[in-house]
Design an enzyme around this catalytic site. Structure first.
Site, PDB file in Angstrom:
ATOM      1  N   HIS A 133       9.145  -3.649   3.638  1.00 42.74           N
ATOM      2  CA  HIS A 133       8.914  -3.852   2.205  1.00 42.74           C
ATOM      3  C   HIS A 133      10.219  -4.130   1.472  1.00 42.74           C
ATOM      4  CE1 HIS A 133       5.530  -0.992   3.334  1.00 42.74           C
ATOM      5  NE2 HIS A 133       4.865  -2.015   2.840  1.00 42.74           N
TER       6      HIS A 133
ATOM      7  N   MET B 103       0.845  -1.196   0.000  1.00 38.86           N
ATOM      8  CA  MET B 103       0.000   0.000   0.000  1.00 38.86           C
ATOM      9  C   MET B 103       0.878   1.242   0.000  1.00 38.86           C
ATOM     10  SD  MET B 103      -3.548  -0.824   1.811  1.00 38.86           S
ATOM     11  CE  MET B 103      -3.172  -0.306   3.471  1.00 38.86           C
TER      12      MET B 103
END
Lengths: 290, 290
Positions: free
Chosen positions: B37, B30
């Site tokens: 990430h 997102m």
């Protein structure tokens, strides 16, 4: 013709074909193949390098009062038909292969279902989209073939493809008709002689409705009443429904300003017949259906 | 790095890559990318020919009281990070591209959700599986990467892949920790100095639970109590939950006879921290997680 029973084998084989750049046409069925299926296979054969058919009686699309166990099955007959239609790969999984356990994640269809035949089959299309999502992920089709005889199913599959971005193109195939216009159906043999003579008036009624639209009638209720009256006048059948809805959204329309479906279901003594036409707003047969 | 905004472009580009036989690793996010990430991207880079990341703030996974509008977004920062991690393709669609209209067909998750963090976020995972089903059909990944920090999400994605036969392999990546064992999180900066000193005891508590299992303790409630007591003793945090469940099914267990997750959530003054370990029944760290 290659017959595949396992998902893993199917995925690895189809991946190999896909990578080679061949186009894949897919005809999903519940077996007990008839002329309607053959029509879809013929079309898939014309348009693709590889034709895949699946045979799977999907328990999820049967309601509690619909007899999943008694649904007819005939492996030898079906294999012969598929072979004759030059199907390349027949995917024929066992129910435990497709549903090793209850689905943790359920799909439910919230529009396009509470009308026409879907009204009397709650949950039916939830089962249809679930099995198709699975099959699309196993077969990797470029094109998937469905008959317009079940126009509501085509509308629901269109929603599945749109909502979840499946990289597959839906190919709706026109209903095959007898010379007198009666939509072909395995149920036609259950008609008495008199009923068989009356049954073509169902399609005549749809064409009458089309004619009204062509002449400028835009009031949905007016058209529905005329079509119903036509069926009453020319047959002894009992109308289940006559409806006129937007297509593929299947929403009620008052005035016709978009593509619509005019659809009917009629009970005869031992057969319930369905038929439909999809029309542009000027009344001509729609060409780009979904 | 190629940035793609349209589904159609993405599908045609990915199809081209897939056909060439390249393996595709996918990191869905997102945005507002952080070290977690980056860890996933690094792993994807190691294991694949092509790395795809998506950035999409998915409205469907936000509850009515969760602030979708205020979720942080930083396109420049994210693009730089992805570039730095040698991502090949960044899929960055607008919300109208992903949801041009309400979904006609909804996915709902019926198991693995009413426990752990899912308890307080009804509908959250319905949104997660919906967007992932769409993204899988757009990106065609061979491998998809998720952090084990959110072990419940991994369990739910595992159900999605199994139930719908998505031809993708789930790669759960171990939680990254500080030297003292504290799970890395963007929320750690909200801890006071004292809280930061206490926070590593959360992981110590999990290891204490692991030790109990190794020593032969098989009673789930006993282990949960011991772990809770350990956190109470060593921190001023308020326990949201400590739970021990089968993994990935996330069902209650009384006696330990299978792979389990020991998971905790603890409130500090300005941060809620979560952590977990997945263990084999003998207490060793699980290797084949899903």
């Amino acid at each position: 013709m290659k017959i595949v029973k396992s998902i893993r084998d199917m995925q690895s084989y189809m991946f190999h074909l896909k990578k080679s750049g061949k186009s894949i046409g897919f005809v999903p069925t519940m077996g007990y193949l008839h002329e309607g299926h053959q029509q879809l296979m013929t079309k898939a054969r014309e348009e693709n390098d590889i034709v895949v058919t699946s045979i799977f009686v999907n328990p999820l699309q049967f309601g509690p009062n619909e007899d999943y166990e008694r649904y007819p099955r005939d492996e030898v007959h079906d294999t012969n038909i598929a072979e004759k239609e030059q199907v390349d790969i027949l995917f024929y999984p066992h129910v435990n292969e497709m549903y090793p356990k209850d689905q943790t994640i359920k799909m439910t269809v919230h529009q396009r279902v509470n009308v026409l035949c879907g009204q009397s089959r709650p949950g039916h299309f939830d089962g249809v989209v679930t099995i198709l999502a699975k099959l699309f992920n196993i077969v990797y089709p470029d094109y998937v073939y469905f008959g317009m005889k079940d126009a509501q199913q085509v509308a629901v599959v269109d929603a599945l493809v749109q909502d979840y971005n499946f990289p597959v193109q839906l190919r709706p195939i026109a209903t095959v008709r007898e010379q007198d216009g009666l939509a072909k159906s395995s149920r036609n043999v259950n008609l008495s002689n008199q009923e068989r003579n009356e049954a073509p008036y169902i399609y005549q009624a749809l064409l009458h409705g089309q004619e009204l639209i062509r002449e400028g009638e835009h009031d949905a209720q007016g058209i529905i009443q005329e079509v119903s009256h036509f069926i009453h006048t020319h047959t002894h059948g009992k109308i289940d429904y006559v409806d006129l809805l937007s297509y593929p959204d299947l929403e009620r329309v008052n005035q016709l300003h978009e593509q619509v479906i005019l659809a009917v279901a009629v009970y005869f003594k031992h057969a319930r017949l369905i038929d439909n036409v999809v029309l542009d707003q000027d009344g001509s047969f729609a060409t780009a259906i979904v």
